[in-house]
Design a protein around this motif. Sequence first.
Motif, PDB file in Angstrom:
ATOM      1  N   CYS A 100       0.862  -1.187   0.000  1.00 38.69           N
ATOM      2  CA  CYS A 100       0.000   0.000   0.000  1.00 38.69           C
ATOM      3  C   CYS A 100       0.895   1.232   0.000  1.00 38.69           C
ATOM      4  CB  CYS A 100      -0.836   0.068   1.270  1.00 38.69           C
ATOM      5  SG  CYS A 100      -2.184  -1.067   1.408  1.00 38.69           S
ATOM      6  N   ARG A 101       0.681   2.096  -0.935  1.00 38.43           N
ATOM      7  CA  ARG A 101       1.436   3.343  -0.973  1.00 38.43           C
ATOM      8  C   ARG A 101       0.578   4.445  -1.602  1.00 38.43           C
ATOM      9  NH1 ARG A 101       4.017   0.659   2.024  1.00 38.43           N
ATOM     10  NH2 ARG A 101       6.260   0.329   2.037  1.00 38.43           N
ATOM     11  N   TYR A 106       3.930   7.286   1.864  1.00 40.69           N
ATOM     12  CA  TYR A 106       2.836   6.716   2.646  1.00 40.69           C
ATOM     13  C   TYR A 106       2.659   7.544   3.908  1.00 40.69           C
ATOM     14  CZ  TYR A 106       6.933   4.505   4.772  1.00 40.69           C
ATOM     15  OH  TYR A 106       8.162   4.278   5.341  1.00 40.69           O
ATOM     16  N   ALA A 113       1.714   5.455  10.206  1.00 41.34           N
ATOM     17  CA  ALA A 113       1.056   4.154  10.325  1.00 41.34           C
ATOM     18  C   ALA A 113       1.271   3.557  11.705  1.00 41.34           C
ATOM     19  CB  ALA A 113       1.597   3.200   9.264  1.00 41.34           C
ATOM     20  N   ASN A 164       1.977  -0.253  13.297  1.00 41.79           N
ATOM     21  CA  ASN A 164       2.527  -1.516  12.813  1.00 41.79           C
ATOM     22  C   ASN A 164       2.429  -2.613  13.861  1.00 41.79           C
ATOM     23  OD1 ASN A 164       4.805   0.880  12.385  1.00 41.79           O
ATOM     24  ND2 ASN A 164       3.967   0.068  10.499  1.00 41.79           N
ATOM     25  N   CYS A 178      -7.947  -2.696  10.595  1.00 39.73           N
ATOM     26  CA  CYS A 178      -8.174  -1.450   9.862  1.00 39.73           C
ATOM     27  C   CYS A 178      -9.643  -1.048   9.937  1.00 39.73           C
ATOM     28  CB  CYS A 178      -7.724  -1.607   8.403  1.00 39.73           C
ATOM     29  SG  CYS A 178      -7.851  -0.094   7.419  1.00 39.73           S
ATOM     30  N   CYS A 197      -7.677   4.527  10.204  1.00 41.15           N
ATOM     31  CA  CYS A 197      -7.098   3.702   9.139  1.00 41.15           C
ATOM     32  C   CYS A 197      -7.816   3.956   7.809  1.00 41.15           C
ATOM     33  CB  CYS A 197      -7.209   2.224   9.515  1.00 41.15           C
ATOM     34  SG  CYS A 197      -6.419   1.127   8.317  1.00 41.15           S
ATOM     35  N   ASP A 215       0.464  -3.114   8.553  1.00 45.78           N
ATOM     36  CA  ASP A 215       0.598  -1.661   8.656  1.00 45.78           C
ATOM     37  C   ASP A 215      -0.785  -1.053   8.479  1.00 45.78           C
ATOM     38  OD1 ASP A 215       3.386  -1.793   8.852  1.00 45.78           O
ATOM     39  OD2 ASP A 215       3.654  -1.634   6.686  1.00 45.78           O
ATOM     40  N   PHE A 249      -2.390   2.215   7.746  1.00 44.73           N
ATOM     41  CA  PHE A 249      -2.002   3.527   7.240  1.00 44.73           C
ATOM     42  C   PHE A 249      -3.081   4.570   7.495  1.00 44.73           C
ATOM     43  CE2 PHE A 249       0.496   0.638   4.548  1.00 44.73           C
ATOM     44  CZ  PHE A 249       1.754   1.172   4.751  1.00 44.73           C
ATOM     45  N   ALA A 309       5.615   8.518   8.904  1.00 42.08           N
ATOM     46  CA  ALA A 309       5.199   8.644   7.511  1.00 42.08           C
ATOM     47  C   ALA A 309       6.421   8.461   6.618  1.00 42.08           C
ATOM     48  CB  ALA A 309       4.566  10.008   7.281  1.00 42.08           C
ATOM     49  N   TYR A 330      -4.705   5.589  -1.306  1.00 38.39           N
ATOM     50  CA  TYR A 330      -3.718   4.513  -1.380  1.00 38.39           C
ATOM     51  C   TYR A 330      -4.028   3.596  -2.550  1.00 38.39           C
ATOM     52  CZ  TYR A 330      -1.642   5.684   3.084  1.00 38.39           C
ATOM     53  OH  TYR A 330      -0.975   6.338   4.080  1.00 38.39           O
ATOM     54  N   CYS A 349      -2.943  -5.114  -0.163  1.00 38.34           N
ATOM     55  CA  CYS A 349      -3.305  -3.772   0.279  1.00 38.34           C
ATOM     56  C   CYS A 349      -4.818  -3.727   0.360  1.00 38.34           C
ATOM     57  CB  CYS A 349      -2.776  -2.746  -0.713  1.00 38.34           C
ATOM     58  SG  CYS A 349      -3.211  -1.037  -0.302  1.00 38.34           S
TER      59      CYS A 349
END
Length: 126
Positions: A27-28, A41, A44, A46, A59, A65, A75, A77, A97, A108, A123
């Motif tokens: 995921c980016r 990104y 986040a 983790n 999430c 999230c 992760d 994000f 970040a 994302y 992702c």
Amino acid sequence: RAYCYIKVDAPTPAPTTETFSTESGLCRNKDTDGNWNVRSYGAACNRAATSHADCESACEAWPSCVAAGSYGGCDLFTAQATGIPDSCPEGFTAGSAGTIASADPAVYSGQNYGSHQAPRAYCYIK
């Protein structure tokens, strides 16, 4: 004319769940040039050793999230472009970040990157 009004309890709505789109890879965000960038990104949270299903559920349960990266670890994000999250769900630790600015830190997408591809890496995007 006569009317009779009867109060009826409204049915309890079923709980709603987030609808995720699932993409292969990491995921980016896209960078300011509009390109997917492995270093772009948001802040986040983790956690290591997390299943794909548990990562997606984490999430869904955490309002901050916007996407979850699952590849053995998890992760969660956020759309926060700099720094670290103020708080994380239980069992997660805050992470910084990325180092490349994002065009839109709330958006994302997943992309295969080296060994980070399905079925190993997914992702999940809210």
